[in-house]
Scaffold this active site. Structure first.
Site, PDB file in Angstrom:
ATOM      1  N   GLU A  47      42.169  44.978  27.071  1.00 30.26           N
ATOM      2  CA  GLU A  47      42.325  45.722  28.323  1.00 30.26           C
ATOM      3  C   GLU A  47      43.683  45.405  28.944  1.00 30.26           C
ATOM      4  O   GLU A  47      44.130  44.263  28.938  1.00 30.26           O
ATOM      5  CB  GLU A  47      41.203  45.345  29.286  1.00 30.26           C
ATOM      6  CG  GLU A  47      41.247  46.103  30.616  1.00 30.26           C
ATOM      7  CD  GLU A  47      40.110  45.734  31.562  1.00 30.26           C
ATOM      8  OE1 GLU A  47      39.804  46.534  32.459  1.00 30.26           O
ATOM      9  OE2 GLU A  47      39.522  44.648  31.390  1.00 30.26           O
ATOM     10  N   LYS A 117      37.596  54.167  32.225  1.00 32.64           N
ATOM     11  CA  LYS A 117      36.584  53.191  32.616  1.00 32.64           C
ATOM     12  C   LYS A 117      35.602  53.815  33.598  1.00 32.64           C
ATOM     13  O   LYS A 117      35.983  54.306  34.663  1.00 32.64           O
ATOM     14  CB  LYS A 117      37.269  51.978  33.244  1.00 32.64           C
ATOM     15  CG  LYS A 117      36.386  50.768  33.453  1.00 32.64           C
ATOM     16  CD  LYS A 117      37.259  49.595  33.920  1.00 32.64           C
ATOM     17  CE  LYS A 117      36.499  48.286  33.980  1.00 32.64           C
ATOM     18  NZ  LYS A 117      37.418  47.168  34.332  1.00 32.64           N
ATOM     19  N   CYS A 158      35.552  46.686  29.514  1.00 32.47           N
ATOM     20  CA  CYS A 158      35.215  45.502  30.299  1.00 32.47           C
ATOM     21  C   CYS A 158      33.888  45.641  31.053  1.00 32.47           C
ATOM     22  O   CYS A 158      32.822  45.477  30.481  1.00 32.47           O
ATOM     23  CB  CYS A 158      36.370  45.156  31.238  1.00 32.47           C
ATOM     24  SG  CYS A 158      36.353  43.422  31.788  1.00 32.47           S
TER      25      CYS A 158
END
Length: 282
Positions: A47, A117, A158
């Site tokens: 990331e 995301k 994440c």
């Protein structure tokens, strides 16, 4: 598509990331080249591979996708090395909005997938960490799965790993591998990083890769490191410590088939009582 090849080699790049964007990109490209020279068919970056992770950095380092310098470098690296490349993530700007975005490139250098995301990292742990991505970022709202000659692959970034519903939908779409570029911190990393990756693998009977950057104790946000690959049984096949490194592992997709036959939760699921469905793909 022709018959799928059931085995391939994956490389997980746990790299150093600093404030010099050009150096970050150069380092990533060099490590991609090193990984493919070792026979990797798929390479994964962490990331925010091109910039420090933090709300005060996203706008400064943001680029158009796929037109920015980072995407151009990733495209060229995938093409030159003839490899599938999951470009970790980078800050994206579009219509004056910022996103935490992962791009995927095929061996011809074409972008074949873009994942924004979905779940933004907004947490507040007393005496631990407070972070609020939503101060700057806009959440994505699309599932992201791409095809290879090996298998289908789902992408999360994440904090997305905390939501098994997303992983479950990826499995329903046929994914045998889910990749999570991440940057877990020194509070939640020791407690949850491995636990969550192994849980997503076992819950969905898939391979799961978690790829973090190198730990930098001098950074404003300190990443946990410990990139790893987990098999469908929940076994950690390879795991890094906290320094810069490249992890290599062979993925044999027969392991997915074996587990699904031996523990057939897919056919035992009580969808007459509960289910996970796609409400929309906005």
């Amino acid at each position: 598509m022709s018959a799928l090849k059931r085995c391939f080699k994956i490389a997980l790049i746990q790299m150093k990331v600093g404030k010099d964007k050009t150096e970050n990109i150069k380092r990533a490209v060099n490590m991609i080249s090193e990984a493919t020279k070792c026979g990797s068919n798929m390479v994964v970056l962490p990331e925010c591979f091109n910039c420090p992770y933090g709300t005060n950095y996203f706008a400064e380092y943001a680029e158009k996708v796929p037109g920015g310098e980072s995407c151009n470098a990733l495209s060229n690296a995938a093409k030159e090395n003839k490899v599938y490349l999951v470009g970790g993530s980078l800050p994206e700007i579009e219509d004056n909005k910022y996103y935490n975005t992962s791009t995927v490139w095929n061996p011809k250098g074409d972008m074949i997938c873009k994942h924004r995301k979905i779940h933004l990292f907004d947490i507040d742990i007393p005496n631990g960490i407070r972070f609020k991505e939503s101060d700057v970022l806009t959440a994505g709202n699309c599932l992201s799965v791409f095809d290879t000659e090996y298998c289908k692959v789902g992408i999360g970034i994440c904090y997305d790993v905390r939501f098994n519903e997303l992983a479950r939908l990826y499995r329903k779409l046929g994914a045998d591998l889910i990749v999570y570029p991440g940057a877990f911190n020194m509070t939640t990393g020791p407690l949850h990083w491995e636990l969550l990756l192994r849980a997503r693998a076992v819950d969905n009977q898939v391979f799961v890769a978690g790829v973090c950057g190198e730990r930098d104790l001098n950074a404003s946000y300190t990443a946990w490191g410990h990139s790893m690959l987990v098999n469908p049984w929940g076994k950690v096949l390879v795991q890094a410590e906290h320094d810069q490194t490249i992890l290599y592992a062979d993925i044999d997709l027969k392991e997915c088939e074996n587990m699904r036959q031996q523990i057939p939760v897919e056919t035992q699921r009580r969808t007459d009582i509960y289910d996970t469905i796609v409400k929309s793909n906005l």
